[in-house]
Design a protein around this motif. Structure first.
Motif, PDB file in Angstrom:
ATOM      1  N   ARG A   1      -9.984  10.091   7.086  1.00 17.96           N
ATOM      2  CA  ARG A   1     -11.035  10.601   6.201  1.00 17.96           C
ATOM      3  C   ARG A   1     -12.055  11.318   7.083  1.00 17.96           C
ATOM      4  O   ARG A   1     -12.591  10.731   8.015  1.00 17.96           O
ATOM      5  CB  ARG A   1     -11.709   9.437   5.471  1.00 17.96           C
TER       6      ARG A   1
ATOM      7  N   TYR B   1      -9.126  14.578   3.430  1.00 16.23           N
ATOM      8  CA  TYR B   1      -8.167  13.543   3.794  1.00 16.23           C
ATOM      9  C   TYR B   1      -6.913  14.195   4.350  1.00 16.23           C
ATOM     10  O   TYR B   1      -6.459  15.220   3.841  1.00 16.23           O
ATOM     11  CB  TYR B   1      -7.797  12.699   2.567  1.00 16.23           C
TER      12      TYR B   1
ATOM     13  N   HIS C   1       0.827  -1.208   0.000  1.00 13.96           N
ATOM     14  CA  HIS C   1       0.000   0.000   0.000  1.00 13.96           C
ATOM     15  C   HIS C   1       0.864   1.262   0.000  1.00 13.96           C
ATOM     16  O   HIS C   1       0.594   2.204  -0.734  1.00 13.96           O
ATOM     17  CB  HIS C   1      -0.920   0.023   1.213  1.00 13.96           C
TER      18      HIS C   1
ATOM     19  N   ALA D   1      -9.604   6.330  -4.941  1.00 13.62           N
ATOM     20  CA  ALA D   1     -10.509   5.898  -3.860  1.00 13.62           C
ATOM     21  C   ALA D   1      -9.985   4.630  -3.200  1.00 13.62           C
ATOM     22  O   ALA D   1      -9.955   4.525  -1.959  1.00 13.62           O
ATOM     23  CB  ALA D   1     -11.913   5.690  -4.403  1.00 13.62           C
ATOM     24  N   GLN D   2      -9.541   3.659  -3.994  1.00 12.81           N
ATOM     25  CA  GLN D   2      -9.021   2.405  -3.438  1.00 12.81           C
ATOM     26  C   GLN D   2      -7.758   2.654  -2.616  1.00 12.81           C
ATOM     27  O   GLN D   2      -7.590   2.092  -1.530  1.00 12.81           O
ATOM     28  CB  GLN D   2      -8.715   1.405  -4.555  1.00 12.81           C
TER      29      GLN D   2
ATOM     30  N   GLU E   1      -6.204   4.339   4.692  1.00 16.33           N
ATOM     31  CA  GLU E   1      -7.044   4.596   5.867  1.00 16.33           C
ATOM     32  C   GLU E   1      -7.135   3.337   6.731  1.00 16.33           C
ATOM     33  O   GLU E   1      -7.021   3.402   7.955  1.00 16.33           O
ATOM     34  CB  GLU E   1      -8.434   5.055   5.426  1.00 16.33           C
ATOM     35  N   ALA E   2      -7.335   2.186   6.097  1.00 21.61           N
ATOM     36  CA  ALA E   2      -7.425   0.919   6.833  1.00 21.61           C
ATOM     37  C   ALA E   2      -6.125   0.608   7.575  1.00 21.61           C
ATOM     38  O   ALA E   2      -6.144   0.004   8.649  1.00 21.61           O
ATOM     39  CB  ALA E   2      -7.773  -0.221   5.881  1.00 21.61           C
TER      40      ALA E   2
ATOM     41  N   GLN F   1      -8.651   4.278   0.670  1.00 24.27           N
ATOM     42  CA  GLN F   1      -9.281   3.296   1.560  1.00 24.27           C
ATOM     43  C   GLN F   1      -8.233   2.371   2.184  1.00 24.27           C
ATOM     44  O   GLN F   1      -8.294   2.078   3.384  1.00 24.27           O
ATOM     45  CB  GLN F   1     -10.324   2.479   0.811  1.00 24.27           C
ATOM     46  N   MET F   2      -7.271   1.922   1.391  1.00 22.27           N
ATOM     47  CA  MET F   2      -6.224   1.042   1.914  1.00 22.27           C
ATOM     48  C   MET F   2      -5.361   1.769   2.945  1.00 22.27           C
ATOM     49  O   MET F   2      -5.061   1.220   4.005  1.00 22.27           O
ATOM     50  CB  MET F   2      -5.349   0.511   0.773  1.00 22.27           C
TER      51      MET F   2
END
Length: 120
Positions: free
Chosen positions: A69, A81, A19, A55-56, A62-63, A59-60
């Protein structure tokens, strides 16, 4: 988890490495080092990234706890962000690598030309 486990195929650190060091992950971290951005601002800043890939990537990250976010309760939706402390640390390390690459580009390009010349 012990240091060096990254070489183990089952090591969860590999996902984080993927990531953080992906093309878009690096650019998102570098852009967010400059401060908070809305999605559209990030997309404009990071040339060539599709909406889906951005977006992906967000999201990664953020995870993984690197990006925060924040959705503002307004119409139309306003989402921002920014980096967490962990994300800032990762971003600084990625920035050091990016700086090294930019500084080293003349030598890298010379090697590429030499290799191409040898192949001709």
């Amino acid at each position: 988890m012990r240091r060096g486990a990254l070489f183990d195929v089952a090591c969860p650190s590999r996902d984080v490495l993927k990531h953080v060091t992906s093309r878009w992950g690096v650019l998102v971290l570098l852009a967010l080092l400059q401060g908070t951005h809305r999605f559209a601002e990030l997309r404009r800043r990071i040339g060539g990234v599709s909406e889906k890939m951005l977006a992906q990537t967000l999201q990664m990250l953020e995870a993984d706890g690197l990006v925060i976010r924040r959705a503002r309760p307004v119409v139309p939706p306003h989402v921002e962000y920014s980096l967490t402390d962990l994300g800032r640390e990762a971003g600084q390390r990625v920035a050091a690598l990016a700086d090294w690459i930019e500084i080293s580009m003349p030598e890298i390009m010379r090697h590429r030309r030499d290799r191409q010349d040898a192949a001709e």
